[in-house]
Design a protein around this motif. Structure first.
Motif, PDB file in Angstrom:
ATOM      1  N   LYS A   1      27.518  22.024   8.993  1.00 28.52           N
ATOM      2  CA  LYS A   1      28.718  21.778   9.415  1.00 28.52           C
ATOM      3  C   LYS A   1      29.019  21.467  10.951  1.00 28.52           C
ATOM      4  O   LYS A   1      29.749  20.640  11.168  1.00 28.52           O
ATOM      5  N   ALA A   2      28.245  22.309  11.934  1.00 29.47           N
ATOM      6  CA  ALA A   2      28.407  22.013  13.135  1.00 29.47           C
ATOM      7  C   ALA A   2      27.879  20.669  13.615  1.00 29.47           C
ATOM      8  O   ALA A   2      28.586  20.073  14.532  1.00 29.47           O
ATOM      9  N   TYR A   3      26.771  20.166  12.849  1.00 28.59           N
ATOM     10  CA  TYR A   3      26.427  18.991  13.268  1.00 28.59           C
ATOM     11  C   TYR A   3      27.576  17.703  12.709  1.00 28.59           C
ATOM     12  O   TYR A   3      27.624  16.665  13.660  1.00 28.59           O
ATOM     13  N   LEU A   4      27.937  17.988  11.514  1.00 30.70           N
ATOM     14  CA  LEU A   4      28.650  17.042  11.211  1.00 30.70           C
ATOM     15  C   LEU A   4      29.876  16.600  12.077  1.00 30.70           C
ATOM     16  O   LEU A   4      30.522  15.658  11.913  1.00 30.70           O
ATOM     17  N   ALA A   5      30.307  17.874  12.665  1.00 29.85           N
ATOM     18  CA  ALA A   5      31.426  17.689  13.472  1.00 29.85           C
ATOM     19  C   ALA A   5      31.165  16.807  14.760  1.00 29.85           C
ATOM     20  O   ALA A   5      32.071  16.329  15.428  1.00 29.85           O
ATOM     21  N   VAL A   6      29.941  16.705  15.109  1.00 28.17           N
ATOM     22  CA  VAL A   6      29.712  15.850  16.384  1.00 28.17           C
ATOM     23  C   VAL A   6      28.876  14.700  15.861  1.00 28.17           C
ATOM     24  O   VAL A   6      28.442  13.927  16.956  1.00 28.17           O
ATOM     25  N   ARG A   7      28.564  14.448  14.738  1.00 29.60           N
ATOM     26  CA  ARG A   7      27.522  13.378  14.270  1.00 29.60           C
ATOM     27  C   ARG A   7      28.243  12.202  14.711  1.00 29.60           C
ATOM     28  O   ARG A   7      29.392  11.770  14.500  1.00 29.60           O
ATOM     29  N   PRO A   8      27.503  11.122  15.519  1.00 28.85           N
ATOM     30  CA  PRO A   8      28.068   9.833  15.856  1.00 28.85           C
ATOM     31  C   PRO A   8      28.261   8.714  14.507  1.00 28.85           C
ATOM     32  O   PRO A   8      27.180   9.007  13.609  1.00 28.85           O
ATOM     33  N   GLU A   9      29.069   8.032  14.584  1.00 27.20           N
ATOM     34  CA  GLU A   9      28.916   6.812  13.703  1.00 27.20           C
ATOM     35  C   GLU A   9      27.658   6.136  13.993  1.00 27.20           C
ATOM     36  O   GLU A   9      27.163   5.720  15.147  1.00 27.20           O
ATOM     37  N   PRO A  10      26.892   5.789  12.611  1.00 27.69           N
ATOM     38  CA  PRO A  10      25.786   5.055  13.048  1.00 27.69           C
ATOM     39  C   PRO A  10      25.958   3.399  13.712  1.00 27.69           C
ATOM     40  O   PRO A  10      27.001   2.961  13.267  1.00 27.69           O
ATOM     41  N   ALA A  11      24.990   3.036  14.185  1.00 30.67           N
ATOM     42  CA  ALA A  11      25.046   1.693  14.691  1.00 30.67           C
ATOM     43  C   ALA A  11      25.140   0.825  13.761  1.00 30.67           C
ATOM     44  O   ALA A  11      25.955  -0.457  14.078  1.00 30.67           O
ATOM     45  N   ASP A  12      24.602   0.813  12.666  1.00 31.46           N
ATOM     46  CA  ASP A  12      24.706   0.119  11.427  1.00 31.46           C
ATOM     47  C   ASP A  12      25.563   0.868  10.422  1.00 31.46           C
ATOM     48  O   ASP A  12      25.199   1.724   9.952  1.00 31.46           O
TER      49      ASP A  12
ATOM     50  N   LEU B   1      21.393  11.198   7.321  1.00 33.77           N
ATOM     51  CA  LEU B   1      22.429  12.109   7.813  1.00 33.77           C
ATOM     52  C   LEU B   1      21.757  12.246   9.655  1.00 33.77           C
ATOM     53  O   LEU B   1      22.812  12.650  10.373  1.00 33.77           O
ATOM     54  N   ILE B   2      20.655  12.502   9.726  1.00 32.92           N
ATOM     55  CA  ILE B   2      19.860  12.720  10.967  1.00 32.92           C
ATOM     56  C   ILE B   2      19.968  11.393  11.807  1.00 32.92           C
ATOM     57  O   ILE B   2      19.026  10.605  11.453  1.00 32.92           O
ATOM     58  N   LEU B   3      20.520  11.318  12.924  1.00 35.33           N
ATOM     59  CA  LEU B   3      20.431   9.906  13.859  1.00 35.33           C
ATOM     60  C   LEU B   3      19.881  10.297  14.994  1.00 35.33           C
ATOM     61  O   LEU B   3      19.669  11.229  15.608  1.00 35.33           O
ATOM     62  N   SER B   4      19.280   9.259  15.543  1.00 38.54           N
ATOM     63  CA  SER B   4      18.507   9.166  16.795  1.00 38.54           C
ATOM     64  C   SER B   4      19.508   9.060  18.005  1.00 38.54           C
ATOM     65  O   SER B   4      20.909   8.825  17.593  1.00 38.54           O
ATOM     66  N   SER B   5      19.228   9.050  19.194  1.00 41.74           N
ATOM     67  CA  SER B   5      20.261   8.770  20.251  1.00 41.74           C
ATOM     68  C   SER B   5      20.609   7.470  20.192  1.00 41.74           C
ATOM     69  O   SER B   5      21.647   7.238  21.002  1.00 41.74           O
ATOM     70  N   ARG B   6      19.830   6.613  19.507  1.00 41.12           N
ATOM     71  CA  ARG B   6      20.564   5.218  19.613  1.00 41.12           C
ATOM     72  C   ARG B   6      21.430   4.963  18.034  1.00 41.12           C
ATOM     73  O   ARG B   6      21.812   3.853  17.798  1.00 41.12           O
ATOM     74  N   ARG B   7      21.589   5.921  17.572  1.00 42.91           N
ATOM     75  CA  ARG B   7      22.556   6.248  16.300  1.00 42.91           C
ATOM     76  C   ARG B   7      21.863   5.291  15.285  1.00 42.91           C
ATOM     77  O   ARG B   7      22.521   4.734  14.468  1.00 42.91           O
ATOM     78  N   THR B   8      20.660   5.381  15.035  1.00 42.19           N
ATOM     79  CA  THR B   8      19.805   4.928  13.993  1.00 42.19           C
ATOM     80  C   THR B   8      18.961   6.083  13.524  1.00 42.19           C
ATOM     81  O   THR B   8      18.986   7.098  13.958  1.00 42.19           O
ATOM     82  N   ALA B   9      18.465   5.766  12.187  1.00 47.51           N
ATOM     83  CA  ALA B   9      17.625   6.703  11.390  1.00 47.51           C
ATOM     84  C   ALA B   9      16.486   7.132  12.346  1.00 47.51           C
ATOM     85  O   ALA B   9      15.935   6.176  13.013  1.00 47.51           O
ATOM     86  N   THR B  10      16.069   8.251  12.054  1.00 43.04           N
ATOM     87  CA  THR B  10      14.688   8.699  13.004  1.00 43.04           C
ATOM     88  C   THR B  10      13.598   8.467  11.863  1.00 43.04           C
ATOM     89  O   THR B  10      13.463   7.977  10.929  1.00 43.04           O
TER      90      THR B  10
END
Length: 302
Positions: free
Chosen positions: A225-236, A242-251
């Motif tokens: 829940k804590a991560y979903l509150a701050v998870r950025p919108e993906p670049a694509d 669920l887990i995104l890199s600093s570039r907002r892409t899959a890791t």
């Protein structure tokens, strides 16, 4: 798609670690080369080439015997449980290497099914010796190491990482038993909360099937829940990891291992796991796989 193209496509699109991809490429290539031979590499006698796509346990057993096992089996043929039992009892390291080769080919044929090249993969379980890791080898954390890792994870805040909520969630997912490749493939569309704070999640497999269900402890649910509150919108917009890199892409699957190394480096009990032993006998630093084998509260059943 020919057998070599299948191998290259499978490995190029897999979430396997680079070292594992290299090992699997070597083993499967050995099998494909054996299939193409027109004479027995051991005896020199003429033989018909084997269709690798249509091969089954019998052909794979012959390849294993011709290229790897004959020098250890002596006069025994590689024809079933007795030979596997002999290898396990007298040459356990060889048996473990053999099992890794079977794992490589299992993945190869699963990829063939996913690409609709074949309908049903060969059942290669009959070729496994099932030899465990050597006695004394640690493939999971001790209770103390787990406690220290949890403390270090709790202290892994904004001064350590810009994406600390994501990093904490990754550690908890590993402790729930998800392997690194599964952690990075959890799909945000397959998250199902429960009133008690637990969650059900599914991690897609190599073929992008929905995958096995994991029921997360409320402790992991809170991190989610804590991560979903701050998870950025993906670049694509079509990226659903669920887990995104600093570039907002899959890791990639190697990222959890890098993260675990960074977190472990913050505490000497995780950096130097057996300080009383000579350096050459000490356990290696903890890995994401070791965390996944440890369990949040107790060792997983499998």
């Amino acid at each position: 798609m020919d057998p070599v193209d299948l191998l290259n496509d499978w490995l190029a699109t897999s979430a396997l670690r680079p070292s594992t991809r290299a090992e699997y490429h070597r083993e499967v290539t050995s099998f494909l080369e054996w299939c193409a031979l027109e004479q027995n590499p051991r005896t020199g006698e003429p033989r018909h080439p084997v269709d690798p796509i249509g091969a089954g346990p019998a052909e794979i057993a012959r390849w294993s015997y011709d290229t790897h096992l004959h020098q250890y089996l002596g006069d025994r043929s590689f024809d079933g449980p007795d030979a596997l039992g002999y290898l396990a009892a007298h040459h356990p390291d060889v048996a473990r290497s053999h099992d890794r080769r079977v794992t490589a080919l299992t993945g190869y044929y699963d990829a063939a099914v996913a690409r609709r090249i074949i309908t049903i993969p060969p059942d290669l379980k009959v070729l496994r010796s099932g030899v465990p890791r050597p006695p004394g080898a640690k493939n999971r954390l001790t209770p103390r190491e787990r406690a220290v890792l949890l403390a270090c994870t709790g202290a892994w805040g904004p001064t350590r990482s810009k994406h600390w909520q994501r990093d904490q969630l990754c550690v908890f997912l590993l402790l729930e038993g998800l392997r690194p490749a599964q952690v990075v493939r959890v799909d945000r569309r397959h998250l199902y909360p429960h009133p008690d704070g637990s969650w059900d999640v599914r991690a897609p497999d190599d073929a992008e099937n929905v995958g096995r269900k994991f029921t997360l402890d409320p402790l992991t649910g809170a991190a989610l829940k804590a991560y979903l509150a701050v998870r950025p919108e993906p670049a694509d917009p079509d990226e659903h990891a669920l887990i995104l890199s600093s570039r907002r892409t899959a890791t990639f699957s190697r990222w959890p291992n890098k993260l675990i190394g960074q977190i472990a480096a913050t505490h000497p009990l995780l950096v130097d796991r057996d300080p009383a032993l000579p350096p050459e006998e000490r356990e290696k630093p903890i890995t994401a796989d070791a965390v996944a084998h440890t369990g949040l509260w107790d060792t997983p059943a499998s």
